[in-house]
Structures are given as C-alpha cells and as structure tokens.
Design a protein around this motif. Sequence first.
Motif, PDB file in Angstrom:
ATOM      1  N   GLU A 408       6.108   2.800  -1.391  1.00 58.50           N
ATOM      2  CA  GLU A 408       7.411   3.335  -1.779  1.00 58.50           C
ATOM      3  C   GLU A 408       8.471   2.260  -1.595  1.00 58.50           C
ATOM      4  O   GLU A 408       8.486   1.545  -0.580  1.00 58.50           O
ATOM      5  N   LEU A 409       9.379   2.164  -2.548  1.00 57.87           N
ATOM      6  CA  LEU A 409      10.494   1.231  -2.505  1.00 57.87           C
ATOM      7  C   LEU A 409      11.781   2.034  -2.653  1.00 57.87           C
ATOM      8  O   LEU A 409      11.931   2.812  -3.596  1.00 57.87           O
ATOM      9  N   VAL A 410      12.707   1.839  -1.710  1.00 56.75           N
ATOM     10  CA  VAL A 410      13.996   2.522  -1.734  1.00 56.75           C
ATOM     11  C   VAL A 410      15.087   1.464  -1.590  1.00 56.75           C
ATOM     12  O   VAL A 410      15.016   0.598  -0.712  1.00 56.75           O
ATOM     13  N   ALA A 411      16.107   1.519  -2.455  1.00 53.70           N
ATOM     14  CA  ALA A 411      17.194   0.543  -2.412  1.00 53.70           C
ATOM     15  C   ALA A 411      18.530   1.239  -2.617  1.00 53.70           C
ATOM     16  O   ALA A 411      18.622   2.239  -3.344  1.00 53.70           O
ATOM     17  N   GLN A 412      19.560   0.698  -1.964  1.00 56.35           N
ATOM     18  CA  GLN A 412      20.908   1.216  -2.109  1.00 56.35           C
ATOM     19  C   GLN A 412      21.881   0.058  -1.935  1.00 56.35           C
ATOM     20  O   GLN A 412      21.733  -0.756  -1.019  1.00 56.35           O
ATOM     21  N   GLN A 413      22.864  -0.029  -2.849  1.00 55.42           N
ATOM     22  CA  GLN A 413      23.822  -1.124  -2.802  1.00 55.42           C
ATOM     23  C   GLN A 413      25.188  -0.627  -3.238  1.00 55.42           C
ATOM     24  O   GLN A 413      25.325   0.024  -4.277  1.00 55.42           O
ATOM     25  N   SER A 426      14.779   4.708  -6.129  1.00 53.95           N
ATOM     26  CA  SER A 426      13.504   4.734  -5.405  1.00 53.95           C
ATOM     27  C   SER A 426      12.369   4.772  -6.409  1.00 53.95           C
ATOM     28  O   SER A 426      12.526   5.269  -7.524  1.00 53.95           O
ATOM     29  N   ALA A 427      11.238   4.233  -5.999  1.00 53.44           N
ATOM     30  CA  ALA A 427      10.023   4.280  -6.811  1.00 53.44           C
ATOM     31  C   ALA A 427       8.836   4.450  -5.866  1.00 53.44           C
ATOM     32  O   ALA A 427       8.759   3.778  -4.835  1.00 53.44           O
ATOM     33  N   THR A 428       7.940   5.363  -6.212  1.00 56.70           N
ATOM     34  CA  THR A 428       6.787   5.655  -5.367  1.00 56.70           C
ATOM     35  C   THR A 428       5.522   5.692  -6.214  1.00 56.70           C
ATOM     36  O   THR A 428       5.502   6.347  -7.266  1.00 56.70           O
ATOM     37  N   TYR A 429       4.502   4.990  -5.745  1.00 58.41           N
ATOM     38  CA  TYR A 429       3.179   5.060  -6.366  1.00 58.41           C
ATOM     39  C   TYR A 429       2.203   5.633  -5.355  1.00 58.41           C
ATOM     40  O   TYR A 429       2.150   5.192  -4.192  1.00 58.41           O
ATOM     41  N   VAL A 430       1.408   6.621  -5.784  1.00 58.97           N
ATOM     42  CA  VAL A 430       0.436   7.267  -4.905  1.00 58.97           C
ATOM     43  C   VAL A 430      -0.910   7.361  -5.621  1.00 58.97           C
ATOM     44  O   VAL A 430      -0.983   7.877  -6.740  1.00 58.97           O
ATOM     45  N   ASP A 431      -1.930   6.859  -4.979  1.00 57.11           N
ATOM     46  CA  ASP A 431      -3.301   7.066  -5.445  1.00 57.11           C
ATOM     47  C   ASP A 431      -3.886   8.200  -4.604  1.00 57.11           C
ATOM     48  O   ASP A 431      -4.262   8.001  -3.444  1.00 57.11           O
ATOM     49  N   ALA A 432      -3.901   9.400  -5.163  1.00 57.98           N
ATOM     50  CA  ALA A 432      -4.320  10.600  -4.442  1.00 57.98           C
ATOM     51  C   ALA A 432      -5.642  11.089  -5.006  1.00 57.98           C
ATOM     52  O   ALA A 432      -5.731  11.398  -6.205  1.00 57.98           O
ATOM     53  N   ARG A 433      -6.651  11.183  -4.147  1.00 61.22           N
ATOM     54  CA  ARG A 433      -8.001  11.543  -4.606  1.00 61.22           C
ATOM     55  C   ARG A 433      -8.640  12.592  -3.712  1.00 61.22           C
ATOM     56  O   ARG A 433      -8.404  12.640  -2.503  1.00 61.22           O
ATOM     57  N   ILE A 434      -9.480  13.415  -4.329  1.00 60.44           N
ATOM     58  CA  ILE A 434     -10.351  14.331  -3.585  1.00 60.44           C
ATOM     59  C   ILE A 434     -11.617  13.570  -3.232  1.00 60.44           C
ATOM     60  O   ILE A 434     -12.288  13.032  -4.109  1.00 60.44           O
ATOM     61  N   THR A 435     -11.940  13.498  -1.946  1.00 60.03           N
ATOM     62  CA  THR A 435     -13.116  12.745  -1.505  1.00 60.03           C
ATOM     63  C   THR A 435     -14.257  13.633  -1.023  1.00 60.03           C
ATOM     64  O   THR A 435     -15.340  13.130  -0.737  1.00 60.03           O
ATOM     65  N   GLY A 436     -14.018  14.925  -0.931  1.00 63.21           N
ATOM     66  CA  GLY A 436     -15.084  15.847  -0.543  1.00 63.21           C
ATOM     67  C   GLY A 436     -14.705  17.272  -0.858  1.00 63.21           C
ATOM     68  O   GLY A 436     -13.577  17.695  -0.583  1.00 63.21           O
ATOM     69  N   ASN A 437     -15.645  18.046  -1.457  1.00 63.31           N
ATOM     70  CA  ASN A 437     -15.339  19.427  -1.822  1.00 63.31           C
ATOM     71  C   ASN A 437     -16.648  20.192  -1.979  1.00 63.31           C
ATOM     72  O   ASN A 437     -17.135  20.439  -3.086  1.00 63.31           O
ATOM     73  N   THR A 454      -5.801  14.440  -6.659  1.00 65.83           N
ATOM     74  CA  THR A 454      -5.374  15.614  -5.912  1.00 65.83           C
ATOM     75  C   THR A 454      -4.349  16.382  -6.735  1.00 65.83           C
ATOM     76  O   THR A 454      -3.408  15.787  -7.271  1.00 65.83           O
ATOM     77  N   PRO A 455      -4.485  17.698  -6.871  1.00 73.75           N
ATOM     78  CA  PRO A 455      -3.538  18.469  -7.682  1.00 73.75           C
ATOM     79  C   PRO A 455      -2.100  18.323  -7.193  1.00 73.75           C
ATOM     80  O   PRO A 455      -1.829  18.203  -5.992  1.00 73.75           O
ATOM     81  N   TYR A 456      -1.193  18.314  -8.158  1.00 70.31           N
ATOM     82  CA  TYR A 456       0.256  18.339  -7.959  1.00 70.31           C
ATOM     83  C   TYR A 456       0.820  17.064  -7.334  1.00 70.31           C
ATOM     84  O   TYR A 456       1.961  17.072  -6.851  1.00 70.31           O
ATOM     85  N   VAL A 457       0.055  15.982  -7.319  1.00 71.90           N
ATOM     86  CA  VAL A 457       0.558  14.703  -6.804  1.00 71.90           C
ATOM     87  C   VAL A 457       0.593  13.709  -7.963  1.00 71.90           C
ATOM     88  O   VAL A 457      -0.455  13.212  -8.382  1.00 71.90           O
ATOM     89  N   PRO A 458       1.766  13.385  -8.513  1.00 73.63           N
ATOM     90  CA  PRO A 458       1.832  12.423  -9.614  1.00 73.63           C
ATOM     91  C   PRO A 458       1.587  11.007  -9.107  1.00 73.63           C
ATOM     92  O   PRO A 458       1.892  10.683  -7.952  1.00 73.63           O
ATOM     93  N   ALA A 459       1.061  10.157  -9.964  1.00 75.94           N
ATOM     94  CA  ALA A 459       0.845   8.764  -9.579  1.00 75.94           C
ATOM     95  C   ALA A 459       2.164   8.033  -9.389  1.00 75.94           C
ATOM     96  O   ALA A 459       2.298   7.199  -8.483  1.00 75.94           O
ATOM     97  N   TRP A 460       3.156   8.324 -10.223  1.00 76.03           N
ATOM     98  CA  TRP A 460       4.443   7.637 -10.163  1.00 76.03           C
ATOM     99  C   TRP A 460       5.586   8.629 -10.095  1.00 76.03           C
ATOM    100  O   TRP A 460       5.584   9.651 -10.788  1.00 76.03           O
TER     101      TRP A 460
END
Length: 554
Positions: A408-413, A426-437, A454-460
């Motif tokens: 995650e990157l957050v900036a304010q000026q 702000s910009a956030t990247y998330v690699d969200a995965r199901i590893t067991g089910n 993972t449901p409901y978690v966007p990559a960007w």
Amino acid sequence: PLTYLTVNQSAVVAGAAATVTTGALANRNRSGGPIQVIGAGNLTHTVQDTAKLKLAYDVSPSLTTAYTLGYWQNAAAAASQSYLSTSGGAPYFGSANGSVNIGGNAFGASTIGSLFSSNTVDQKHWMQALSLKTKNAGPWNWEAIVTDFSFGKDITRTSTGLYPAALTSGAGRISDAGDTGWRTLDLKGSWLQPGTAWQHNVTFGAHLDQYQLANPTYNTADWASGGEGTLFSNSRGKSRTQALWAQDVWRLAPGLVATIGGRYESWRAFDGFNFSTAANGAGFPVSQPEVTKSGFSPRLSLAWQASNQWSATGSFGKALRFPTVGELYQNVQTGTTFTQANPFLKPESVLAGELAMERNTADGKLRVSLFEEHVSDALISQTSTIAGIATPVSFVQNVDKTRQRGIELVAQQQNVMIRGLELTGSATYVDARITGNSSYVPTAPGATSVGKRTPYVPAWRATAVATYRPDDHWAYTLAGRYSSRMYATVDNTDINPATYQGFEDYFVADARVQYRFDRQWSGALGIDNLANRKYFLFHPFPERTLYAELKYHF
C-alpha cells in the motif's frame, strides 16, 4: 432497482395454451448462464431520521461523566415492477398455474408469480452510552463505558400472494425483530511511568458484550394492515464475549519504541432456536447446540524513528473474529434474498504482519507498507441461486485457509505548486488467495476453490483527492475512486461481472464545492459519480447524484 427479477432460460418450447408475453430482456447471469430479466424488485421509498443528544459533566476537576442518547427511525415501502406485458398491453405478473411464453419458450407461471412482492418496514432503534473517566495529572487513570442498543420496534410486512392484488393487500407475513439488541461493558486502566522521558505506558482492561437475536415471523391474512396469525418461522439466539487485555508501550531507546500486548477472549453462543414451516404446513422446531470457544491474541510492534522525517514500523499480531448471532441463527428473507443461518460456524483466526516506512514533513507525508495475513476458518458470505428455490440464497461459511499479501502507498502534500492546493492519494495491491477448502462442493464440472481469489477482495484499489482552499471560506474538491473487479464466489465461477449479482471494476469521479459563511453556518453543493458511470456491485450502484447541504454548528 436494487434487485432484478430473473428466471433461468428455458429450453422447453411453449405450447399453444401458454400465455404469450413480451418485454423480457435476454441476458446472462454472473456465471455466464442465459437468463431472462422479467422485472425489478424492492423499488423502495424510504424516509429516515436520526437524532443524537450528548451530555457531559465534570463531577470534579479529575472526574468526568458523559451520556449519549441516539435515535434512528426508518419508514419504507417497496414494490416490484414487471417488464412483461400481455398481448393486450397489460403488465403480466404470473399466475397460480399454467405456463408463460417468453420468446417462444415455456416458463412456469407460478415461478414467475413468486418473484413479485411488496413490503413495508417500520423501524425505531435506540442507542445509549454512559461513560465515567478520570483525567488525573498523576500516573494512574481509568475509564468505564457501558452501552445499550435496542431495536425497540422493527416490523417488516411482506406480501406472499400474487400480483397485482398483492400490491395493496392479501396474504403475507409479518417479521418482528423488536427484541433484538446488544449491550457492552468496557473497563480500562492506564499507568504512565512518571517523568518527562517515560519508559513505560501500560494500559489494561476488561470487556463484556452480549448480543440477542429475536426474530419471529407470522402468517397474516392481510400483509398491509392485518394482525399476526400462526407462527411461520422463528430465529432466536444469544452470544456473549468476555475478554481481558493488557498492553505496554515500552521506550527501549530515545528513537525506538516497542508495543507488546495480548488479549484473552472467551466466547459463548447459546439459547439458539429455529422454527420453520414446510410447504405442507408442518412446523419444524430445532434447538441449536451451545458453542463455546476461547483464545489468546498477542500483538507486537517495533517503531524506529530514524530521523526527524523518517520512521519505520514492523507489526505482528493475531486476532479472533467470532461469528455474529445473526450468522449463527438468523433465517430471514429480505426482498428476494433468503438468508440461511449456520449454527456450526467456527471463529475466524487471523495472523497478520506489516512492515511500514513513513516520511513526514511540514507539508506532507509518504507511507509505504508491505503486509501479509493468513486466515484460518475464514468467515465468508456467499449468495447463490439453488435449483427449486425462486429467490437467491445467502449464507456464511467457513473456508479453511486464505492468504492475503500486498503493498500500500499513501501520500499527502499541501501547497502543491500554489498555496492552498492539497493532494492526497492511495494505491493498494492485494494478492488474495484461498489456500485450503476441504468442505468445497464443485458448482460446475472441473471447478475448484483452492488457488482462486478470495471473494470480495479486489486486486487493486486507488483513490485520489485534490482540494483547493483559496481562502477561509471556499473549498473546491475533485476526487476519484478506482477498484478492479471482485469475485463473489469461492471458486471464481462468476465470470460475468457486468450483470445483477456481479462485481465490476469501476472508476468514479466526485466533485464538491463548500462555502463557510461564518463559524456556525456552512453550505455545500456536490455531484457524486460525475461521469454517470454505470456498474454493478451485486446491484446497480447509483448513477450521477446531485446533493445540496446546509449545516449549522453550535
């Protein structure tokens, strides 16, 4: 509309006796299957009011008490609209028997009729909070807070008969959640090591909460104004959490601070009861089993102030998320979505870590953080269509393992190029995965959930806001929000996001102008979704929206 009324495409050729209709819209559902959109549901008119009163009193120079009273009411009425028309031009809502000709194919008239319903909602909720805290100049202080949230009145009346008669009267059901509510108690103490260069700041406390669900539903001969008849369904239950916690902010060196803490929780779900009525009228009462769980959640972070501008923080912790009383016990139909409870849900356990670096100046800041979390028994909500049931079914399930990692990157000026111009983003990247089910049941041939997002978690996700304040009166703001698409299913079979129940990517811009007349009065004009972007997040999200605001502060 928040809800579309759809039927799966039929392959049966309509016979001569089938009622011929026009107006259906051929489409595809979120899994790519062909459907017919035949109407809109839950077209709602609602009026909501809120009020809050807060009183504070200094009992002594070192002791303060405060009381807050909040009130919220909602009066709503909703109905359905049919896109279908008969050959004579009249709207068509289905019937008790027979079939319907839509585009040459046959559909059950009773299936179509079951999708149309009306409802009214009358809700009056109350919230109270009472606190007592000290403000000693010495090392010791304490605080106590007790809260109570009561639904008070919460009546939903829903039609079950056929349209158009059901628009105003006829058979239906009355759902009463008036006895639902929760209470909390929190006790907190603190000790700050005396001296200007303190080494320890210790806080500790205890927590207690109890949630109660009471939501019986009754049959009624007149859904609009009739009285309660026989019991149709019932959802009851309670949950209670007790916790003890402690934390020490420990200054190891002038620029190095460690935070060490832990929380022990004991959770209990009890008095669960469900009653349901089968299609033949038989009632089925079920007393749900009592469930107890407990666990310890540690926390550790280390913050290093490398210079006046640069700092770095590393954090690690564990957290428990216990199922809510509604997830455990509440069976309810809201509009055209049926919620199915699960009394055997397990608590969610999260292990999370983060490494962050931050640069602060007089006019701005920049923060970069790397994070990762591993979740066991993740509590994930799902909504799907089940064969033989006209309305979508929503439920919460435990997924064995998920893993989320990202940056995650957050900036304010402030004062960018010209005085008074502030930029934040702000910009956030998330690699969200199901590893067991291990409990996964394939919804389509070859489908799997392991390795899927993972449901409901966007990559960007990203935001950007520019605000210009030329003086103390005016403020001009332009903002943008972006999210990549999300999946709503554990196996990511919802491959068509641009439809009802899908979750699309979107970029939305908002604009706002504010003027402050004096210390008390201010006004604002704004436009949300400036470009009138059309997109689905389960339902169609609001298009261009204009608003005006007038505030008085005293």
